[in-house]
Design a protein around this motif. Structure first.
Motif, mmCIF file in Angstrom:
data_model
loop_
_atom_site.group_PDB
_atom_site.id
_atom_site.type_symbol
_atom_site.label_atom_id
_atom_site.label_comp_id
_atom_site.label_asym_id
_atom_site.label_seq_id
_atom_site.Cartn_x
_atom_site.Cartn_y
_atom_site.Cartn_z
ATOM 1 N N PRO A 165 0.852 -1.050 0.066
ATOM 2 C CA PRO A 165 0.021 0.171 -0.030
ATOM 3 C C PRO A 165 0.846 1.135 0.167
ATOM 4 N N ILE A 166 0.263 2.590 -0.383
ATOM 5 C CA ILE A 166 1.058 3.538 -0.322
ATOM 6 C C ILE A 166 -0.159 4.728 0.444
ATOM 7 N N TYR A 167 0.250 5.228 1.348
ATOM 8 C CA TYR A 167 -0.245 6.197 2.085
ATOM 9 C C TYR A 167 0.472 7.804 1.933
ATOM 10 N N ILE A 168 -0.293 8.553 1.570
ATOM 11 C CA ILE A 168 0.242 10.130 1.292
ATOM 12 C C ILE A 168 -0.708 10.889 2.432
ATOM 13 N N GLY A 169 0.043 11.495 3.339
ATOM 14 C CA GLY A 169 -0.494 11.981 4.569
ATOM 15 C C GLY A 169 -0.903 13.618 4.201
ATOM 16 N N PRO A 170 -1.712 14.308 5.150
ATOM 17 C CA PRO A 170 -1.933 15.568 4.880
ATOM 18 C C PRO A 170 -0.759 16.536 4.510
ATOM 19 N N LYS A 171 -1.123 17.480 3.414
ATOM 20 C CA LYS A 171 0.094 18.292 3.262
ATOM 21 C C LYS A 171 1.399 17.783 2.907
ATOM 22 N N ALA A 172 1.312 16.647 2.290
ATOM 23 C CA ALA A 172 2.399 15.807 1.754
ATOM 24 C C ALA A 172 2.347 16.074 0.292
ATOM 25 N N GLU A 173 3.513 16.156 -0.378
ATOM 26 C CA GLU A 173 3.727 16.573 -1.628
ATOM 27 C C GLU A 173 4.392 15.533 -2.731
ATOM 28 N N ILE A 174 4.100 14.921 -3.707
ATOM 29 C CA ILE A 174 4.607 13.953 -4.344
ATOM 30 C C ILE A 174 4.679 14.674 -5.929
ATOM 31 N N MET A 175 6.024 15.101 -6.172
ATOM 32 C CA MET A 175 6.291 16.176 -7.268
ATOM 33 C C MET A 175 6.087 15.378 -8.557
ATOM 34 N N GLU A 176 6.028 16.074 -9.686
ATOM 35 C CA GLU A 176 5.946 15.409 -10.957
ATOM 36 C C GLU A 176 7.101 14.673 -11.378
ATOM 37 N N GLY A 177 7.104 13.545 -12.060
ATOM 38 C CA GLY A 177 7.965 12.602 -12.396
ATOM 39 C C GLY A 177 8.623 11.620 -11.262
ATOM 40 N N SER A 178 8.115 11.561 -10.092
ATOM 41 C CA SER A 178 8.381 10.637 -9.107
ATOM 42 C C SER A 178 7.840 9.318 -9.449
ATOM 43 N N LEU A 179 8.549 8.258 -9.240
ATOM 44 C CA LEU A 179 8.280 6.999 -9.490
ATOM 45 C C LEU A 179 8.296 6.197 -7.969
ATOM 46 N N VAL A 180 7.128 6.038 -7.371
ATOM 47 C CA VAL A 180 6.925 5.292 -6.005
ATOM 48 C C VAL A 180 6.465 3.884 -5.889
ATOM 49 N N ARG A 181 7.179 3.087 -5.301
ATOM 50 C CA ARG A 181 6.453 1.709 -5.321
ATOM 51 C C ARG A 181 6.309 1.299 -3.910
#
Length: 361
Positions: A165-181
């Motif tokens: 699973p992938i959890y993205i918390g409040p105010k977190a930012e995943i910028m463009e072009g990122s690869l997340v596994r």
């Protein structure tokens, strides 16, 4: 209602340097700290630290899980004779509970069992709740295992939750072009920089920054790896900064067992086939610093200079090889400056704790 007694006296020294500046319960694994896990599992007042080493207590370095909490409730409901003041958690009950739990004894256990903690925390936090919609610009694989909190900013990236699973918390930012596994967690206010490559099982603690290539690493919080360089099978405390190009080996050239310095015993212990950098709070590196596999740094180290640093860098080291001491006034000044960058203050209690470490050297 019974309160679960926890005891951290016997395990604190084994988890240095991370317990130099916090209780064992302040260690972060998965998404939450051990203390935050217990709060959700048992309630705000469902546990306490017992400072009497002879009293029956559950070790504070046991990993809290829903199954373990269920076992604790089962023991609490047993109709047994309990000596005065012990409640249901006599030594026999404690021993039965321990057999159903996982102990986090050494620092490398934090990353070795982070995948388990991430899966557990994801279920604990998200069950019965609805994620924010995944933006159409995001390439999502197995979107049912992706949870985005309100206030997060996620655009033009790849989120692959087929491996966890992938959890993205409040105010977190995943910028463009990122690869997340997955499994992966970006806690509140965390940032994944453009073009980052992040493998599971990785945790970016609150207001931490991740860039370059990261694998199976836990950032406790407020720490930065904002640039290229490799970090794998590692634990980074709070308020650390890895300069651009900093990399750490996590595997020996002969694929042999990695040995890590254990300050409490003054000896090296086996940490398994893979182990990278273990860095205490408030430590920093200059650009292009390279670490051997299984390097352990203490708290408040300023690491710079030519060549590969030693595999053990003591608290308050200044420079390359740990032989020069970081001056107290400069160390405190520099920490305050780093905290100001993230709109935090250096509290008197934090200064006093560091002063105790400094004076003990």
């Amino acid at each position: 209602m019974y309160v679960l007694p926890l005891q951290d006296i016997s395990c604190t020294n084994d988890l240095l340097p991370f317990t130099s500046t916090r209780s064992v319960l302040g260690i972060r694994m998965g998404i939450l700290t051990l203390s935050e896990k217990w709060m959700l599992l048992l309630g705000l007042n469902g546990f306490m630290l017992n400072k009497n080493p002879s009293a029956p207590s559950l070790p504070a370095n046991i990993l809290p899980t829903r199954a373990l909490a269920a076992r604790i409730r089962e023991e609490a409901n047993r109709e047994l004779f309990h000596p005065a003041g012990q409640g249901p958690f006599n030594q026999a009950a404690i021993d039965r509970i321990i057999t159903h739990g996982r102990l986090i004894r050494y620092p490398w256990h934090i990353f070795q069992h982070n995948a388990e903690a991430l899966l557990e925390d994801f279920e604990l936090i998200t069950t019965g709740r609805e994620s924010q919609p995944i933006p159409p610009s995001v390439r999502a694989i197995n979107p049912e295992a992706i949870f985005i909190e309100a206030g997060a900013n996620v655009q033009h990236c790849v989120l692959n939750a087929s491996t966890g699973p992938i959890y993205i918390g409040p105010k977190a930012e995943i910028m463009e072009g990122s690869l997340v596994r997955g499994p992966f967690a970006a806690c509140e206010g965390a940032t994944v920089k453009m073009g980052a490559k992040i493998y599971g099982a990785t945790t970016l603690g609150p207001y931490s920054t991740g860039g370059g290539e990261i694998k199976n690493t836990v950032f406790f919080g407020y720490s930065n790896k904002g640039h290229d360089g490799y970090l794998g099978d590692a634990v980074i405390g709070e308020w650390c900064n890895l300069g651009a190009g900093t990399s750490a080996s996590n595997l020996k050239n002969n694929a042999g067992t990695i040995r890590v310095w254990h300050p409490a015993s003054g000896s090296y212990l086996d940490a398994g086939q893979k182990c990278g950098l273990l860095m205490g709070d408030y430590s920093r590196t200059a650009i292009n610093t390279s670490f051997d596999s299984g390097t352990l740094t203490g708290v408040c180290c300023n690491i710079f200079g030519a060549g590969v640093p030693p595999k053990y860098i003591p608290d308050f080291s200044w420079g390359h090889n740990g032989s020069v001491r970081y001056e107290w006034d400069k160390a405190i000044r520099d920490i305050a400056s780093w905290k100001k960058m993230k709109n935090q203050i250096f509290t008197d209690s934090q200064v006093l704790r560091l002063k105790h470490i400094f004076e003990s050297l």
